[in-house]
Design an enzyme around this catalytic site. Structure first.
Site, PDB file in Angstrom:
ATOM      1  CB  CYS A  67      -0.883   0.064   1.165  1.00  0.00           C
ATOM      2  SG  CYS A  67      -0.200  -0.217   2.810  1.00  0.00           S
ATOM      3  CG  HIS A 347      -4.042   0.509   4.781  1.00  0.00           C
ATOM      4  ND1 HIS A 347      -3.535  -0.161   3.990  1.00  0.00           N
ATOM      5  CD2 HIS A 347      -5.098   1.057   4.219  1.00  0.00           C
ATOM      6  CE1 HIS A 347      -4.358  -0.218   2.822  1.00  0.00           C
ATOM      7  NE2 HIS A 347      -5.304   0.731   2.975  1.00  0.00           N
TER       8      HIS A 347
END
Ligand SMILES: [Zn+2]
Length: 454
Positions: A67, A347
């Site tokens: 990510c 994230h």
């Protein structure tokens, strides 16, 4: 001849693009090649616009903790000059002009951007070919560990730059002394020297120049150093409570620092170690300014600051941090790389403003969703991408908006002719402090220049 200090970003003639069109052009003869190719590129983009999924609104598959990479790739995909460089295939001209052995990173990057902007499918794209190339270039990205998005951006830009560097043979490093020159001239010389070695589309867009001034507290001698920067890593200003602004962070970054005790540098004139003050100013503002908020502690990410930093979406005015009377220092935000979670597990996502529609979208790996621009500011913001406002817009700002309240200041060296002039001298209280007692500081020249801007 004086060299212009601003790096101009040339309009990309897409002539190198689409070799099959060249034949077509030769046959038809009459039609201008660039018109034809432009039309074709326009067609591609228009086709993309018509399809539901296109306009760069394509997700990227997560290959396993990637990510960080996706968030940066989406931010770069929405950097419209860089996108167009890839869409027009202009990078090929830069690659072809060189006899490099490895150009695969740039090629894979451009291929990915082209797919993201011309794909007619709504399916997320896999960046695995690209990942293979970035890890060949920077082996630290081998595997599927969590990585830092800002570090990744640095490696990626460096890698792309190396493959499209217009300099094929770097000149041998010579030690030239520009210390006798006034600061502004010295800055320009140092920049030209940098371009003799590092000169690419990537440099045109992302690289600026930082000036650090060291002033001896004993004799007032001021020495200056000029360094290119690819982004600015800003410490997060701490306030008791209440809001921290991005400007607070930039002020903290450029704040005058006292070097004393063990840190005392040697003064060139005193020939002795002296207490000095050090200050950063921005000598040259890049077209794309990347601001990295230092949320993670230096000691390999043991803690994270989740302070909310309030940053402007429009008109980030950095003129108070300019070394010279730089006009172009107002920026607009177009992308943010966000980090949510902790150092243990987090994230990355990206919020990007689509360069065609001006609308904001959330890019969360394979998912792309529209968002309101009021949601862009959050305590997850980690890397901010700003674009220099256009010069026409700047003209408006200079005449309409009010700069920080000026206060009249008179320097002992102020030429009497200037003091007698009908318009009073107003010097901003910002940005001048460190240079105030700087000996080689050419007051008259700068003042005259500033007067012209008022
Ligand atoms: Zn000294």
């Amino acid at each position: 001849m004086r060299q212009s200090y601003t790096v101009t970003v040339p309009e990309e003639p897409p002539a190198a693009a689409f070799p099959f069109l060249k034949q077509e052009m030769r046959r038809k003869g009459s039609m201008s090649g660039s018109v034809l190719v432009s039309t074709f590129v326009g067609l591609l983009i228009n086709q993309a616009k018509n399809s539901k999924s296109a306009q760069g609104l394509v997700g990227l598959k997560n290959l396993g903790n990637t990510c960080f990479m996706n968030s940066i790739l989406q931010s770069l995909s929405n950097t419209h000059s860089l996108r167009d460089y890839c869409l027009h295939n202009s990078h090929r001209r830069d690659l072809n002009n060189n006899s490099r052995t490895n150009t695969a990173l740039m090629e894979e990057f451009a291929k990915l951007i082209q797919t993201m902007w011309t794909s007619s499918s709504s399916e997320a794209v896999s960046p695995s070919e690209f990942k293979t190339q970035i890890q060949r270039y920077a082996p630290r990205f081998v595997g599927y560990n969590q990585q830092d998005a800002q570090e990744f951006l640095r490696f990626l830009l460096d890698g792309l730059h190396n493959e499209v560097n217009r300099v094929t043979v770097r000149p041998r490093g010579t030690v030239e002394d520009f210390d006798h020159l006034p600061d502004e001239e010295k800055g320009k010389k140092m920049w030209s020297k940098y371009l003799e070695r590092e000169d690419s589309k990537i440099v045109d867009l992302f690289v600026g120049q930082l000036k650090s001034s060291l002033t001896c507290s004993h004799c007032g001698f001021c020495s200056t150093v000029f360094d290119p920067f690819w982004d600015l890593s800003l410490p997060i200003a701490k306030k008791g409570h209440g809001e921290v602004s991005l400007m607070d962070c930039v002020r903290l970054f450029t704040k005058e620092d006292v070097l004393d005790g063990d840190e005392k540098p040697t003064c060139y004139r005193c020939k002795a170690r002296r207490r000095c003050t050090k200050k950063f100013t921005i000598q040259k503002f890049p077209k794309i300014l990347v601001l990295h908020l230092k949320r993670f502690s230096e000691a390999r990410r043991t803690s994270k600051l989740s302070t909310f930093v309030n940053f402007p979406m429009k008109d980030l005015d950095l003129r108070e941090f300019a070394s010279e009377n730089s006009i172009n220092a107002v920026y607009n935000l177009y992308a943010v790389s966000n980090h949510s979670g902790t150092t243990m597990g987090g994230h990355y996502t990206a919020y990007c403003r689509n360069p065609s529609s001006g609308e904001w979208y959330t890019f969360n790996d394979s998912r792309v969703t529209p968002m309101s621009s009021s949601q862009v500011r959050s305590s997850d913001a980690y890397v901010l991408f700003y674009e220099l406002a256009s010069s026409s817009r700047m003209t408006g700002l200079l005449t309409r908006s009010s700069p920080p309240p000026p206060r009249p200041l008179f320097h002992r060296d102020t030429p009497s002719s200037l003091l007698a002039s009908p318009s009073p001298l107003f010097l901003s209280p910002h940005g001048w402090g460190a240079q105030w007692h700087c000996e080689r500081y050419t007051f008259q020249r700068k003042t005259l220049k500033r007067l012209c801007y008022i």
